[in-house]
Structures are given as C-alpha cells and as structure tokens.
Design a protein around this motif. Structure first.
Motif, PDB file in Angstrom:
ATOM      1  N   GLY A 103      39.281-114.272 -73.826  1.00 51.49           N
ATOM      2  CA  GLY A 103      40.045-114.657 -75.008  1.00 51.49           C
ATOM      3  C   GLY A 103      39.647-116.037 -75.504  1.00 51.49           C
ATOM      4  O   GLY A 103      39.555-116.268 -76.715  1.00 51.49           O
ATOM      5  N   LEU A 104      39.409-116.948 -74.574  1.00 50.75           N
ATOM      6  CA  LEU A 104      38.975-118.297 -74.957  1.00 50.75           C
ATOM      7  C   LEU A 104      37.608-118.272 -75.625  1.00 50.75           C
ATOM      8  O   LEU A 104      37.379-118.944 -76.634  1.00 50.75           O
ATOM      9  CB  LEU A 104      38.941-119.205 -73.726  1.00 50.75           C
ATOM     10  N   ILE A 105      36.687-117.500 -75.071  1.00 46.04           N
ATOM     11  CA  ILE A 105      35.354-117.413 -75.675  1.00 46.04           C
ATOM     12  C   ILE A 105      35.448-116.860 -77.094  1.00 46.04           C
ATOM     13  O   ILE A 105      34.820-117.378 -78.029  1.00 46.04           O
ATOM     14  CB  ILE A 105      34.428-116.540 -74.808  1.00 46.04           C
ATOM     15  N   ALA A 106      36.248-115.814 -77.269  1.00 49.91           N
ATOM     16  CA  ALA A 106      36.379-115.208 -78.600  1.00 49.91           C
ATOM     17  C   ALA A 106      37.049-116.165 -79.587  1.00 49.91           C
ATOM     18  O   ALA A 106      36.564-116.350 -80.710  1.00 49.91           O
ATOM     19  CB  ALA A 106      37.185-113.911 -78.497  1.00 49.91           C
ATOM     20  N   SER A 107      38.149-116.774 -79.182  1.00 50.25           N
ATOM     21  CA  SER A 107      38.874-117.661 -80.101  1.00 50.25           C
ATOM     22  C   SER A 107      38.049-118.895 -80.444  1.00 50.25           C
ATOM     23  O   SER A 107      38.038-119.346 -81.595  1.00 50.25           O
ATOM     24  CB  SER A 107      40.213-118.081 -79.486  1.00 50.25           C
ATOM     25  N   GLU A 108      37.345-119.445 -79.468  1.00 46.18           N
ATOM     26  CA  GLU A 108      36.525-120.626 -79.729  1.00 46.18           C
ATOM     27  C   GLU A 108      35.327-120.286 -80.595  1.00 46.18           C
ATOM     28  O   GLU A 108      34.909-121.079 -81.439  1.00 46.18           O
ATOM     29  CB  GLU A 108      36.087-121.255 -78.405  1.00 46.18           C
ATOM     30  N   SER A 109      34.766-119.108 -80.408  1.00 46.18           N
ATOM     31  CA  SER A 109      33.642-118.683 -81.258  1.00 46.18           C
ATOM     32  C   SER A 109      34.091-118.563 -82.707  1.00 46.18           C
ATOM     33  O   SER A 109      33.382-118.989 -83.635  1.00 46.18           O
ATOM     34  CB  SER A 109      33.086-117.343 -80.764  1.00 46.18           C
TER      35      SER A 109
END
Length: 255
Positions: free
Chosen positions: A226-232
């Motif tokens: 979720g962090l990777i997706a939101s930060e991307s």
C-alpha cells in the motif's frame, strides 16, 4: 509511568542521551539539523501525550477515526508545503502537496478498506490512515524538493529545452524526471529487506497482540505494498503538478 520500569529509565536517561548524540553528530557533520533534532523531539513528546488522549476517543467511533485521519492529512499537507517552500516559492504550493498526498492516500485506503481487505473499524482505519498518509507525505516532500533543486541546478538545460521547442512541462520533466523516483527508494528498500533487516511495527504489534505470525505477515505485506502504491501515485502527481506550475527563475531556487 513508573520510574522502576525499563521504559521509565529510558525516558529519563536514555532518550535525552539519544538527542544529545543526534545533535553532536549533526554539528560535527555540518548538516545543520541540531536545532531541528531538539525541536522535533520536544514536539514529539507534547504531540504524543496529546494524541494519546484524543485517539482513545477517536477509536470509539468510525466517524471519529475518519475525522482524525483528515487531521493527519491537513498536518501532512502543511508539513510538506513548508519543506518545499524552503526550496522554492510557488503559487498554490499547498494545493499541489495536498493533491499529491490526498490522491495517493485516498486511492490506496479506499482499495484496502472498502472491499474489506482490512477490517472496516476505527481500530484499523486510524492506524492504516496514519501509515499511508505518512508515507505519501514523505514521498511528496522528497520528490518535490529533489525536483525543484534539480531544476535550479540544471536551469540552463531547462532553457535549452524551451529553445528547441519543448513546452515548459516537457522541458521540466526531461530535466528533473529521473530524480523524482529517488523518493520511492526508502519504501522499496523497506519492502525488499522486510524480515531480514527490520521487523516493521504492524508485524510486531500484531504478534505482541496475539495474532499468528502468518496473519501479521499478511497485514504487513498489505501495508508495505500500500505504501509503494500510494507513494508512487504521490510522486507522479507532484511531478505533473510542478511541471505545470508557474515556476520561478531557476537561478533563484535553493539547492
């Protein structure tokens, strides 16, 4: 907090010592963050004490948890805006930061909470919202500052792009686009090394709370991805918004 516990001893002796070590290292290395370390530590003490009381109330109702997450979003937007402002002053900068943080966090939180990937209750919404918003704030700040700094350093290349017919957004992304992705490196490294270098808080918290290691690992995987997706999403958004912003003369931008 009883002083005969290890935590009490740490609060009285070890934590101030850690602050001193951080300040000394900052001064010796010349990074000029010694004052920031002290103020950040003091603010953390006050804020955590206050938040401890408020969270107890927010966890009783879903609307209370959502309201608290919105407060997190506002504070994250203000913090990221202030950091970017230190590099360059751009009209409506707060709107750019808020859009990047809000869009990245909203998409991921809706995907996790609406279909029930994580429980739809205050005890999940509040910490999950804080984790995701915190990650998107960091990514927005790092990407924004890095791009604006690169824009100032390579302003001549930006002007050269304009001279050959590129539109300002295209010239901006051509010059600074490659460095924006650096903001995703902490999340990528954390995901690559999870369980080998560190045991993140969600995993440890669930295990200590009585969940099985398998359940804890599943939730931690959700958090990390979720962090990777939101930060991307946040990095993409702040890149596109800055590319179309009324940028100052690159020679006035702080590196």
């Amino acid at each position: 907090m009883s002083l005969d516990t290890g935590l009490g001893l740490a609060a009285v002796v070890v934590l101030p010592l850690l602050i001193v070590i951080g300040v000394a290292a900052s001064r010796y290395s010349g990074t000029r963050h010694d004052k920031g370390i002290v103020t950040a530590a003091l603010r953390a003490v006050v804020q955590l004490a206050a938040v401890g009381a408020v969270v107890g109330v927010a966890l009783q109702h879903t609307l209370g948890a959502i309201a608290f997450v919105l407060v997190m979003f506002v504070v994250a937007t203000f913090t990221s805006t202030r950091r970017l402002h230190q590099t360059a002053v751009i009209p409506q900068q707060w709107m750019y930061c808020g859009t990047a943080i809000g869009l990245g966090a909203l998409v991921v939180l809706l995907l996790l909470i609406a279909p029930g990937v994580v429980p739809r209750n205050p005890a999940t919404i509040l910490p999950m919202g804080g984790i995701i918003i915190g990650g998107t704030m960091t990514a927005t700040t790092l990407a924004g500052r890095r791009m604006l700094s690169e824009y100032g350093t390579r302003f001549g290349e930006f002007e050269a792009g304009l001279s050959i017919g590129l539109l300002p957004p295209d010239a901006f992304k051509l010059v600074v686009g490659p460095v924006a992705g650096d903001a995703l490196l902490p999340a990528l490294d954390q995901t690559r090394t999870v369980g080998l270098v560190s045991l993140p808080g969600a995993f440890v918290g669930m295990v200590l709370g009585g969940a099985s290691p398998t359940q804890a690992a599943a939730l931690q995987l959700v958090v990390l991805l979720g962090l990777i997706a939101s930060e991307s999403i946040a990095i993409l958004t702040i890149t596109e918004l800055l590319a179309r912003a009324r940028l100052p003369d690159g020679r006035t931008v702080s590196s």
